[in-house]
Design an enzyme around this catalytic site. Structure first.
Site, PDB file in Angstrom:
ATOM      1  N   CYS A  40     -23.320 -37.896  79.224  1.00  0.00           N
ATOM      2  CA  CYS A  40     -23.659 -38.180  77.824  1.00  0.00           C
ATOM      3  C   CYS A  40     -22.392 -38.101  76.985  1.00  0.00           C
ATOM      4  CB  CYS A  40     -24.689 -37.151  77.341  1.00  0.00           C
ATOM      5  SG  CYS A  40     -25.047 -37.228  75.580  1.00  0.00           S
ATOM      6  N   HIS A  41     -22.403 -38.798  75.870  1.00  0.00           N
ATOM      7  CA  HIS A  41     -21.272 -38.784  74.946  1.00  0.00           C
ATOM      8  C   HIS A  41     -20.915 -37.343  74.512  1.00  0.00           C
ATOM      9  CE1 HIS A  41     -18.906 -41.180  72.032  1.00  0.00           C
ATOM     10  NE2 HIS A  41     -18.907 -40.025  71.398  1.00  0.00           N
ATOM     11  N   THR A  42     -21.924 -36.481  74.442  1.00  0.00           N
ATOM     12  CA  THR A  42     -21.682 -35.109  73.981  1.00  0.00           C
ATOM     13  C   THR A  42     -20.837 -34.308  74.987  1.00  0.00           C
ATOM     14  OG1 THR A  42     -23.756 -35.242  72.776  1.00  0.00           O
ATOM     15  CG2 THR A  42     -22.821 -33.057  73.030  1.00  0.00           C
ATOM     16  N   GLU A  63     -27.565 -33.478  81.175  1.00  0.00           N
ATOM     17  CA  GLU A  63     -28.637 -34.419  81.548  1.00  0.00           C
ATOM     18  C   GLU A  63     -28.784 -34.324  83.052  1.00  0.00           C
ATOM     19  OE1 GLU A  63     -27.901 -38.587  80.782  1.00  0.00           O
ATOM     20  OE2 GLU A  63     -28.625 -38.375  78.743  1.00  0.00           O
ATOM     21  N   CYS A  92     -39.729 -21.643  74.685  1.00  0.00           N
ATOM     22  CA  CYS A  92     -40.294 -20.384  75.183  1.00  0.00           C
ATOM     23  C   CYS A  92     -41.768 -20.249  74.822  1.00  0.00           C
ATOM     24  CB  CYS A  92     -39.496 -19.191  74.656  1.00  0.00           C
ATOM     25  SG  CYS A  92     -39.848 -18.761  72.940  1.00  0.00           S
ATOM     26  N   CYS A  95     -41.323 -17.748  70.398  1.00  0.00           N
ATOM     27  CA  CYS A  95     -40.418 -17.321  69.320  1.00  0.00           C
ATOM     28  C   CYS A  95     -40.915 -17.902  67.985  1.00  0.00           C
ATOM     29  CB  CYS A  95     -38.970 -17.730  69.600  1.00  0.00           C
ATOM     30  SG  CYS A  95     -38.624 -19.486  69.375  1.00  0.00           S
ATOM     31  N   CYS A  98     -40.643 -21.704  68.025  1.00  0.00           N
ATOM     32  CA  CYS A  98     -41.650 -22.393  68.845  1.00  0.00           C
ATOM     33  C   CYS A  98     -43.020 -22.355  68.185  1.00  0.00           C
ATOM     34  CB  CYS A  98     -41.732 -21.781  70.233  1.00  0.00           C
ATOM     35  SG  CYS A  98     -40.383 -22.297  71.325  1.00  0.00           S
ATOM     36  N   CYS A 106     -36.214 -24.043  69.661  1.00  0.00           N
ATOM     37  CA  CYS A 106     -36.437 -22.712  70.236  1.00  0.00           C
ATOM     38  C   CYS A 106     -35.130 -21.911  70.194  1.00  0.00           C
ATOM     39  CB  CYS A 106     -36.908 -22.846  71.687  1.00  0.00           C
ATOM     40  SG  CYS A 106     -37.052 -21.266  72.551  1.00  0.00           S
ATOM     41  N   ARG A 110     -30.695 -19.337  72.535  1.00  0.00           N
ATOM     42  CA  ARG A 110     -29.661 -20.148  71.874  1.00  0.00           C
ATOM     43  C   ARG A 110     -28.334 -19.398  71.719  1.00  0.00           C
ATOM     44  NH1 ARG A 110     -26.084 -22.599  70.826  1.00  0.00           N
ATOM     45  NH2 ARG A 110     -25.791 -24.448  69.529  1.00  0.00           N
ATOM     46  N   ARG A 365     -25.158 -45.920  80.455  1.00  0.00           N
ATOM     47  CA  ARG A 365     -25.225 -44.611  81.091  1.00  0.00           C
ATOM     48  C   ARG A 365     -24.651 -44.679  82.494  1.00  0.00           C
ATOM     49  NH1 ARG A 365     -25.269 -41.730  77.753  1.00  0.00           N
ATOM     50  NH2 ARG A 365     -26.801 -40.117  77.358  1.00  0.00           N
TER      51      ARG A 365
HETATM   52  P1  NAD Z   1     -22.150 -44.364  72.762  1.00  0.00           P
HETATM   53  O1  NAD Z   1     -20.679 -44.232  72.737  1.00  0.00           O
HETATM   54  O2  NAD Z   1     -22.851 -44.861  74.000  1.00  0.00           O
HETATM   55  O3  NAD Z   1     -22.618 -45.340  71.574  1.00  0.00           O
HETATM   56  C1  NAD Z   1     -22.078 -45.345  70.296  1.00  0.00           C
HETATM   57  C2  NAD Z   1     -22.148 -46.784  69.769  1.00  0.00           C
HETATM   58  O4  NAD Z   1     -21.747 -46.762  68.412  1.00  0.00           O
HETATM   59  C3  NAD Z   1     -21.217 -47.745  70.499  1.00  0.00           C
HETATM   60  O5  NAD Z   1     -21.934 -48.900  70.905  1.00  0.00           O
HETATM   61  C4  NAD Z   1     -20.153 -48.089  69.453  1.00  0.00           C
HETATM   62  O6  NAD Z   1     -19.654 -49.408  69.602  1.00  0.00           O
HETATM   63  C5  NAD Z   1     -20.931 -47.908  68.158  1.00  0.00           C
HETATM   64  N1  NAD Z   1     -20.105 -47.623  66.997  1.00  0.00           N
HETATM   65  C6  NAD Z   1     -19.022 -46.810  66.913  1.00  0.00           C
HETATM   66  N2  NAD Z   1     -18.530 -46.807  65.660  1.00  0.00           N
HETATM   67  C7  NAD Z   1     -19.342 -47.617  64.940  1.00  0.00           C
HETATM   68  C8  NAD Z   1     -19.340 -48.038  63.571  1.00  0.00           C
HETATM   69  N3  NAD Z   1     -18.407 -47.602  62.709  1.00  0.00           N
HETATM   70  N4  NAD Z   1     -20.310 -48.876  63.165  1.00  0.00           N
HETATM   71  C9  NAD Z   1     -21.248 -49.325  64.039  1.00  0.00           C
HETATM   72  N5  NAD Z   1     -21.275 -48.982  65.342  1.00  0.00           N
HETATM   73  C10 NAD Z   1     -20.335 -48.146  65.776  1.00  0.00           C
HETATM   74  O7  NAD Z   1     -22.746 -42.952  72.353  1.00  0.00           O
HETATM   75  P2  NAD Z   1     -24.233 -42.402  72.573  1.00  0.00           P
HETATM   76  O8  NAD Z   1     -24.350 -41.794  73.912  1.00  0.00           O
HETATM   77  O9  NAD Z   1     -25.208 -43.449  72.192  1.00  0.00           O
HETATM   78  O10 NAD Z   1     -24.265 -41.206  71.514  1.00  0.00           O
HETATM   79  C11 NAD Z   1     -24.276 -41.474  70.125  1.00  0.00           C
HETATM   80  C12 NAD Z   1     -24.112 -40.194  69.328  1.00  0.00           C
HETATM   81  O11 NAD Z   1     -25.277 -39.376  69.480  1.00  0.00           O
HETATM   82  C13 NAD Z   1     -22.948 -39.305  69.801  1.00  0.00           C
HETATM   83  O12 NAD Z   1     -22.339 -38.769  68.642  1.00  0.00           O
HETATM   84  C14 NAD Z   1     -23.627 -38.232  70.615  1.00  0.00           C
HETATM   85  O13 NAD Z   1     -22.854 -37.053  70.674  1.00  0.00           O
HETATM   86  C15 NAD Z   1     -24.901 -38.042  69.808  1.00  0.00           C
HETATM   87  N6  NAD Z   1     -26.044 -37.402  70.486  1.00  0.00           N
HETATM   88  C16 NAD Z   1     -26.840 -36.609  69.732  1.00  0.00           C
HETATM   89  C17 NAD Z   1     -27.976 -36.006  70.266  1.00  0.00           C
HETATM   90  C18 NAD Z   1     -28.871 -35.147  69.455  1.00  0.00           C
HETATM   91  O14 NAD Z   1     -29.725 -34.459  70.003  1.00  0.00           O
HETATM   92  N7  NAD Z   1     -28.742 -35.151  68.133  1.00  0.00           N
HETATM   93  C19 NAD Z   1     -28.275 -36.237  71.628  1.00  0.00           C
HETATM   94  C20 NAD Z   1     -27.441 -37.074  72.372  1.00  0.00           C
HETATM   95  C21 NAD Z   1     -26.335 -37.653  71.785  1.00  0.00           C
HETATM   96  N1  AHE Z   2     -22.188 -27.234  70.556  1.00  0.00           N
HETATM   97  C1  AHE Z   2     -23.398 -27.919  70.780  1.00  0.00           C
HETATM   98  C2  AHE Z   2     -23.133 -29.364  71.171  1.00  0.00           C
HETATM   99  C3  AHE Z   2     -23.116 -30.212  69.995  1.00  0.00           C
HETATM  100  C4  AHE Z   2     -24.507 -30.515  69.486  1.00  0.00           C
HETATM  101  O1  AHE Z   2     -24.671 -30.631  68.285  1.00  0.00           O
HETATM  102  N2  AHE Z   2     -25.494 -30.662  70.350  1.00  0.00           N
HETATM  103  C5  AHE Z   2     -26.764 -31.215  69.960  1.00  0.00           C
HETATM  104  C6  AHE Z   2     -27.268 -32.023  71.074  1.00  0.00           C
HETATM  105  S1  AHE Z   2     -26.230 -33.343  71.520  1.00  0.00           S
HETATM  106  C7  AHE Z   2     -26.848 -33.756  73.014  1.00  0.00           C
HETATM  107  O2  AHE Z   2     -26.123 -34.757  73.542  1.00  0.00           O
HETATM  108  C8  AHE Z   2     -27.849 -30.201  69.736  1.00  0.00           C
HETATM  109  O3  AHE Z   2     -28.993 -30.542  69.756  1.00  0.00           O
HETATM  110  N3  AHE Z   2     -27.591 -29.005  69.525  1.00  0.00           N
HETATM  111  C9  AHE Z   2     -28.699 -28.113  69.310  1.00  0.00           C
HETATM  112  C10 AHE Z   2     -28.151 -26.775  69.054  1.00  0.00           C
HETATM  113  O4  AHE Z   2     -28.947 -25.861  68.923  1.00  0.00           O
HETATM  114  O5  AHE Z   2     -26.925 -26.677  68.992  1.00  0.00           O
HETATM  115  C11 AHE Z   2     -24.186 -27.281  71.904  1.00  0.00           C
HETATM  116  O6  AHE Z   2     -25.346 -27.634  72.048  1.00  0.00           O
HETATM  117  O7  AHE Z   2     -23.601 -26.461  72.624  1.00  0.00           O
HETATM  118 ZN    ZN Z   3     -26.639 -35.588  75.434  1.00  0.00          ZN
HETATM  119 ZN    ZN Z   4     -38.992 -20.419  71.525  1.00  0.00          ZN
END
Ligand code: NAD
Ligand code: AHE
Ligand code: ZN
Ligand code: ZN
Length: 370
Positions: A40-42, A63, A92, A95, A98, A106, A110, A365
């Protein structure tokens, strides 16, 4: 025992594949053989040093899918042979978080999870010379065997293929869940998805599932159009081809602004555009992207005063042990697609190639099969 793992030695360096020590499961913990893991990107975000919580040395990866090998004392819900998906957001079921239907966050494990440790404050991984190695997001799926808390595992059906359902451990659930659990998008809505990568494509298929009328995809990379269209995108916008400000262009395209917008880029400028492209009075913008340490978002407060809402979602608002098995069913029943998004399958030895493909924008992916 010993296991093969890809270890993040320090920020900015490629992962090193090596044998490591892994202690057996303690109270409330489970030993899992990981069969497949998605990159994953993260993981890259943490490896690059942009994650304020990033710690080293660590075994990254959050993942995955695999099989329970051994359960520690007190584990009741799982037994050896069960098929499972690791959860970086535990569930869990007792908590304060949850018990509140407004959140999936949860907090039971954490604090220790953020320190790269199991709930008792220690790590199960170490180098062969004894140097401790930290866990990551409570999962560490870049290891053939790993230990997790029982509450960080979703039990799933046994006929589902590991090399596909591993993606449900983050990308699929995050994207689809952002639409269904966080936005609760209605039939006939108009939506804009910024970023058509591994997350954005799943937001698109979530919107199709919800019955959206218009699904606008925004990406700088036109190579993403074909796949996004296949998953339900109705309109594509490349910001590089729009003359002038992107916001009025998108507001016009969606006949007054979108009911829902989603940031799946992690870029704070994009997040602002996403908020401002929402419909006056009711539009909601949902931040999914994870921004680098120190980044901040901004807009004129008037945007919120006039009825737009700015929200965020982690793991798509899904409660892992409850919702992940259902999403596996949706995949097995053909309600959602995963296979076309898994563009590369690699052995663990080639895991750094998976990161290179992601950098180059060539993969949606990449999955490592053990
Ligand atoms: P990815 O690199 O596969 O996709 C990102 C897309 O954004 C690419 O297609 C890229 O061309 C496009 N992009 C980049 N800059 C742009 C711009 N200025 N305007 C328009 N498009 C642009 O990444 P991903 O796996 O899809 O992840 C996306 C984001 O989600 C990451 O920051 C990742 O860390 C985050 N993420 C968050 C959670 C969550 O739970 N909140 C979970 C998983 C991933
Ligand atoms: N330091 C964080 C990683 C960064 C982050 O914000 N993680 C997101 C999920 S991204 C998945 O690709 C998140 O949901 N975090 C929930 C939380 O409680 O931090 C980490 O998770 O270690
Ligand atoms: Zn992820
Ligand atoms: Zn919980």
């Amino acid at each position: 025992m010993r296991t093969k793992a890809a270890v993040a030695i320090e920020a900015g360096k490629p992962l090193e594949v090596m044998e490591v020590n892994l202690e057996g499961p303690k109270e409330g913990e489970v030993l899992v053989e990981i069969k497949a893991t998605g990159i994953c990107h993260t993981d890259e975000f943490t490896l690059s040093g942009a994650d304020p919580e990033g710690l080293f040395p660590a075994i990254l990866g959050h993942e995955g899918a695999g099989v329970v090998v051994e359960v520690g004392p007190g584990v009741k819900s799982l037994k050896p042979g069960d098929h499972v998906i690791p959860l970086y957001t535990a569930e869990c079921r007792e908590c304060e978080y949850c018990l509140n239907p407004k959140t999936n966050l949860c907090q039971k494990v954490r604090a220790t999870q953020g320190q790269g440790l199991m709930p008792d404050g220690t790590s199960r991984f170490s180098m062969l010379d004894g140097t401790p190695i930290l866990h990551y997001m409570g999962c560490s799926t870049f290891s053939n065997y790993t230990v997790l808390p029982e509450i960080s595992l979703a039990k799933v059906r046994e006929d589902a293929p590991f090399d596909k359902i591993c993606y449900i451990g983050c990308g699929v659930t995050t994207g689809i869940g952002a639409v269904l659990y966080t936005a609760k998008a209605e039939i006939g809505c108009r939506a804009i998805v910024f970023g058509l990568g591994g997350i954005g494509l799943n937001v698109i298929q979530g919107l199709r599932l919800a019955g959206a009328d218009q699904i606008v995809g925004v990406d700088l990379n036109p190579a993403k159009v074909e796949m996004a269209t296949r998953f339900g995108m109705t309109d594509f916008v490349n910001p590089k081809e729009v003359e002038g400000d992107l916001v009025p262009y998108l507001v016009n395209l969606t006949k007054g602004g979108a009911d829902y917008t989603f940031d799946a880029t992690g870029n704070v400028q994009v997040m602002r555009t996403a908020l401002e492209a929402c419909h006056k009075g009711w539009g909601e913008s949902i931040i999914i992207g994870v921004a680098p340490a120190g980044a901040e978002i901004s807009t004129r407060p008037f945007q919120l005063v006039t009825g737009r809402s700015w929200r965020g979602t982690a793991f798509g608002g899904a409660r892992g042990r409850t919702d992940v098995p259902k999403i596996v069913d949706w995949y097995m029943d053909g309600k959602i697609e995963i296979d076309p998004m898994i563009t590369h399958v690699l052995p663990l030895e080639d895991i750094n190639k998976g990161f290179d493909l992601m950098h180059a924008g060539e993969s949606i992916r990449a999955v490592v099969q053990y």
